[in-house]
Design a protein around this motif. Structure first.
Motif, PDB file in Angstrom:
ATOM      1  N   ILE A 185      44.172  13.754  24.721  1.00 58.85           N
ATOM      2  CA  ILE A 185      43.317  14.445  25.685  1.00 58.85           C
ATOM      3  C   ILE A 185      42.937  13.518  26.826  1.00 58.85           C
ATOM      4  O   ILE A 185      42.937  13.909  28.000  1.00 58.85           O
ATOM      5  N   ASN A 186      42.617  12.260  26.516  1.00 61.05           N
ATOM      6  CA  ASN A 186      42.261  11.296  27.558  1.00 61.05           C
ATOM      7  C   ASN A 186      43.438  11.055  28.511  1.00 61.05           C
ATOM      8  O   ASN A 186      43.245  10.909  29.724  1.00 61.05           O
ATOM      9  N   ALA A 187      44.645  11.023  27.968  1.00 63.48           N
ATOM     10  CA  ALA A 187      45.823  10.840  28.820  1.00 63.48           C
ATOM     11  C   ALA A 187      46.009  12.047  29.749  1.00 63.48           C
ATOM     12  O   ALA A 187      46.390  11.898  30.919  1.00 63.48           O
ATOM     13  N   MET A 188      45.723  13.257  29.224  1.00 61.44           N
ATOM     14  CA  MET A 188      45.814  14.449  30.059  1.00 61.44           C
ATOM     15  C   MET A 188      44.766  14.420  31.170  1.00 61.44           C
ATOM     16  O   MET A 188      45.026  14.849  32.301  1.00 61.44           O
ATOM     17  N   LEU A 189      43.595  13.910  30.854  1.00 69.33           N
ATOM     18  CA  LEU A 189      42.548  13.814  31.871  1.00 69.33           C
ATOM     19  C   LEU A 189      42.930  12.808  32.949  1.00 69.33           C
ATOM     20  O   LEU A 189      42.732  13.053  34.143  1.00 69.33           O
ATOM     21  N   LEU A 202      37.731  19.301  23.147  1.00 71.07           N
ATOM     22  CA  LEU A 202      38.308  20.371  23.957  1.00 71.07           C
ATOM     23  C   LEU A 202      37.469  20.624  25.202  1.00 71.07           C
ATOM     24  O   LEU A 202      37.996  20.946  26.272  1.00 71.07           O
ATOM     25  N   GLY A 203      36.160  20.458  25.077  1.00 71.75           N
ATOM     26  CA  GLY A 203      35.284  20.681  26.219  1.00 71.75           C
ATOM     27  C   GLY A 203      35.609  19.784  27.394  1.00 71.75           C
ATOM     28  O   GLY A 203      35.539  20.204  28.558  1.00 71.75           O
ATOM     29  N   LYS A 204      35.963  18.522  27.112  1.00 77.30           N
ATOM     30  CA  LYS A 204      36.306  17.582  28.190  1.00 77.30           C
ATOM     31  C   LYS A 204      37.507  18.080  28.987  1.00 77.30           C
ATOM     32  O   LYS A 204      37.547  17.954  30.213  1.00 77.30           O
TER      33      LYS A 204
END
Length: 337
Positions: free
Chosen positions: A54-58, A82-84
């Motif tokens: 998720i951090n990589a997607m952000l 998921l909220g992030k």
């Protein structure tokens, strides 16, 4: 004579220099319409995703480029993680968090804030920590563009289902796996969205769904083209559905009550032909309710191939557009966009 040393002044108009117009200031970024970037889809169906993913997607700024996000079956997904990601999905149109069983109602305000003006389809079926009341509160307060909701497995009651159908003209509804819902509750609720509903999923509502209910729904839901009735063992044919649809088409053709109007139990009378008798209706009247066809998921019901063929013989004008899946096939066949 003019005096010496003085120059003659030329007669005529004196040309005045016109100042060049000052260009208007460029519009500020706040006044420009927001044009979304090229949008795409991402499916992480049944994947196990860690925080670093998720951090990589952000970091890659994936969120603003997503119109469709499918997180179905991600058992380790939690609200904060998921909220992030959802906070960056400002153009999201379709979201599925189906069977993400760790998610709770605390995520719903994040969905409301991120997708308040764009989301048209939401699938939260099987999110067992969610409740019908929390879903109703979400829809009442936000998501004005939402027109398709799959919220099966949350334990709907008759009153909650009726309230859901009163909120807006739904195009797609999934409220299966609801043992507390009765046939009367389904009739009263679904008749409220008869003029708009195109897709209906009522799987595994064994105590409510039978041949008689399908006959009624065929009348009041003339635009439904996708029907999911899996697991309803009291259904052994689809003939009643087309009986109701043909009767509604004739009522509409005669100038009576429209096929999308709520009908009472008294309507199951003279307009319904005897079971097993072909309808003497013209192509134009029958096609009014069947032009777009009907795709049915009927696995784990009592429908067999023989009863399907009987339905097609009784309603030959509907037969070319009637598809009924009795096994595990048909994946994607009911998708309508």
């Amino acid at each position: 004579p003019p005096s010496r040393g003085k120059k003659k002044r030329k007669r005529g108009r004196t040309s005045a220099t016109t100042p060049s117009p000052v260009p208007p200031p460029p519009p500020s970024s706040s006044s420009l319409p927001m044009v979304p970037p090229p949008l795409g889809s991402l499916s992480l169906h049944n994947c196990t995703v860690a925080d670093r993913t998720i951090n990589a997607m952000l970091e890659a700024q994936v969120g603003p480029h997503l119109a469709v996000l499918d997180m179905t079956g991600m058992q380790n997904m939690e609200d904060a993680l998921l909220g992030k990601l959802l906070e960056t999905c400002i153009h999201l149109r379709r979201l599925s968090i189906k069977n993400c069983r760790r998610l709770s109602p605390q995520l719903l305000p994040t969905i409301a804030a991120a997708c308040s003006t764009t989301c048209t389809s939401l699938d939260i079926g099987g999110c067992t920590n969610m409740t019908p009341d929390s879903v109703l509160q979400l829809i009442e307060s936000s998501l004005p563009q939402l027109e398709e909701l799959n919220a099966g497995g949350l334990g709907w009651t008759n009153d909650q289902l009726r309230k859901l159908c009163q909120l807006r003209p739904w195009k797609g509804l999934g409220i299966g796996f609801s043992p507390a819902v009765t046939a009367e509750g389904l009739r009263n609720a679904l008749s409220l969205v008869g003029s708009s509903l195109e897709r209906l999923a009522i799987p595994f509502c064994e105590g409510a769904v039978d041949n008689a209910l399908l006959g009624y729904l065929g009348k009041v839901l003339p635009h439904v083209t996708v029907l999911d009735i899996r697991g309803n063992v009291n259904v052994n044919n689809i003939t009643g559905w087309f009986d109701g649809r043909a009767a509604a088409a004739r009522l509409s053709q005669r100038g009576g009550r429209g096929s999308s109007t709520t009908m009472n139990d008294d309507d199951d009378g003279d307009d319904d032909p005897p079971h097993g008798t072909p309808h003497g209706v013209t192509r134009s009247s029958s096609e009014e309710g069947g032009q777009e066809g009907l795709f049915v998921l009927a696995r784990y019901t009592s429908i067999h191939h023989n009863s399907m063929e009987e339905t097609k013989r009784i309603h030959p004008l509907y037969a070319p557009r009637f598809v009924c899946i009795l096994d595990g096939e048909g994946s994607g066949g009911g998708i309508r966009r």
